[in-house]
Design an enzyme around this catalytic site. Structure first.
Site, PDB file in Angstrom:
ATOM      1  N   THR A  16       0.870  -1.183   0.000  1.00  0.00           N
ATOM      2  CA  THR A  16       0.000   0.000   0.000  1.00  0.00           C
ATOM      3  C   THR A  16       0.906   1.232   0.000  1.00  0.00           C
ATOM      4  O   THR A  16       1.638   1.459   0.974  1.00  0.00           O
ATOM      5  CB  THR A  16      -0.888   0.035   1.259  1.00  0.00           C
ATOM      6  OG1 THR A  16      -1.638  -1.176   1.317  1.00  0.00           O
ATOM      7  CG2 THR A  16      -1.838   1.221   1.220  1.00  0.00           C
ATOM      8  N   LYS A  62      -7.564   1.544  -2.384  1.00  0.00           N
ATOM      9  CA  LYS A  62      -7.064   1.059  -1.090  1.00  0.00           C
ATOM     10  C   LYS A  62      -7.062   2.157  -0.015  1.00  0.00           C
ATOM     11  O   LYS A  62      -7.482   1.934   1.113  1.00  0.00           O
ATOM     12  CB  LYS A  62      -5.645   0.498  -1.294  1.00  0.00           C
ATOM     13  CG  LYS A  62      -4.951   0.060  -0.036  1.00  0.00           C
ATOM     14  CD  LYS A  62      -5.608  -1.129   0.612  1.00  0.00           C
ATOM     15  CE  LYS A  62      -4.975  -1.430   1.960  1.00  0.00           C
ATOM     16  NZ  LYS A  62      -5.714  -2.443   2.702  1.00  0.00           N
ATOM     17  N   LYS A 103       0.124   5.421   8.395  1.00  0.00           N
ATOM     18  CA  LYS A 103       0.734   5.663   7.072  1.00  0.00           C
ATOM     19  C   LYS A 103      -0.365   5.811   6.009  1.00  0.00           C
ATOM     20  O   LYS A 103      -0.355   6.748   5.212  1.00  0.00           O
ATOM     21  CB  LYS A 103       1.646   4.486   6.724  1.00  0.00           C
ATOM     22  CG  LYS A 103       2.240   4.536   5.332  1.00  0.00           C
ATOM     23  CD  LYS A 103       2.658   3.160   4.828  1.00  0.00           C
ATOM     24  CE  LYS A 103       1.490   2.291   4.517  1.00  0.00           C
ATOM     25  NZ  LYS A 103       1.739   1.119   3.699  1.00  0.00           N
TER      26      LYS A 103
END
Ligand code: NAD
Length: 299
Positions: A96, A171, A246
């Protein structure tokens, strides 16, 4: 049987590579951490001494790395995957990362005549182990078609989201929604606790009511109602709070550049920052329950 190079054999990459081996593929892997490499070898994988060596061994190269800087480091430069991959190899990055890095690295691969897709996943370590991940894929239709048989050995739902970077877009939106729904679930259970309502009672009602969501029914942040959830193991990750932070930063960065209003996403990023600053980073992201309850991160 395909020859596959696999780089990044951590919490997710380890079990994903194991499923490719189970499906009779010849998998050559590399990770910086020796224990990840020996677990991979124990599962029947062939170990490489470096990322470029693993890359050179594959017709298909899969990466599962922490974030954009590691992806740039492993793909680009004279010793990177793009320089060391064999002619015609297909590159699949499942990490990701930010949309810009995904597009930039895929563009470098295209210049070298290699097809590359971004294919981040949803489903956590449980889905990685069971081979039931959801893959959201960005890249050319023909690259998606080539990747599908490999992705099907690691996942159950494989969706072509659009051009390069579209998988990462899907995502970060998914994880922003997940973070906000996890925090809302924690607040509900913390409030019920203060008001004297047992967690199991709240779960039995809400899991069949309008507040039902995966953060509650698949991953309940209080011990008891969902036995497989990290809350039953002192919030051992799973998906770390550091990684969730993150992803929330990536979503905030993307929202800023696209001019999208994401006030709950911003609040979630602030709360995860507080939790990580207080020592919660290595714990599962559902451990934010401790922050909401005002417990210590490792209580
Ligand atoms: P992890 O930290 O367990 O694994 C990453 C691995 O990459 C580590 O073993 C690390 O040693 C290795 N690595 C880093 N730099 C390297 C390099 N230069 N060469 C070789 N290996 C290198 O992380 P994870 O939980 O497996 O997550 C990987 C990615 O998947 C992240 O982008 C994360 O956001 C995403 N993700 C994780 C989950 C989850 O539940 N854990 C779910 C969905 C997506």
């Amino acid at each position: 049987m395909a020859k596959i190079g696999f780089i990044g054999l951590g919490n997710m990459g380890g079990p994903m590579a194991a499923n490719l081996i189970k499906a009779q593929h010849h998998v050559t892997g590399f990770d910086l951490v020796p224990s990840a490499l020996s677990a991979f070898s124990g599962n029947g994988g062939h170990t490489a001494a470096s990322a470029p060596e693993a890359a050179g061994a594959g017709e298909v190269i899969v990466t599962m790395l922490p974030a954009g800087p590691q992806v740039r480091a492993v793909y680009l430069g004279p010793d990177g995957i793009i320089a060391r991959a064999s002619k015609g190899a297909l590159l699949i990055d499942c990490s990701t990362i930010d949309v810009d890095t995904a597009r930039a690295v895929a563009a470098e691969a295209a210049k070298a005549g290699l097809q590359m897709i971004d294919a981040p996943v949803s489903g956590g370590t449980g889905g990685a182990t069971a081979g039931t991940l959801t893959f959201m894929v960005g890249g050319e239709e023909s690259a998606f078609a080539r990747a599908r048989p490999v992705l099907e050995k690691m996942g159950r739902t494989i969706v072509h989201a659009g051009a390069s970077g579209a998988g990462q877009t899907a995502k970060i939106c998914n994880n922003m929604i997940l973070a906000a729904s996890m925090i809302a679930t924690c607040e509900g259970f913390a409030l019920a606790e203060k008001l004297g309502l047992p967690a199991q009672t709240l779960f039995d009602i809400c899991s069949t009511s309008t507040s039902q969501c995966w953060a509650m029914t698949g991953y309940c942040p209080v011990p008891g109602p969902v036995p497989a959830a990290p809350s039953n193991r002192d919030y051992a990750a799973g998906f770390t709070a550091a990684n969730m932070l993150k992803d929330l930063r990536l979503a905030q960065q993307a929202a800023g550049s696209a001019g999208a209003a994401t006030p709950l996403g911003a609040a979630a990023a602030n709360l995860y920052q507080l939790y990580v600053d207080g020592g919660g980073g290595p714990f599962d992201f559902s451990g934010i329950m401790r922050l909401i309850r005002r417990d210590k991160p490792a209580d």
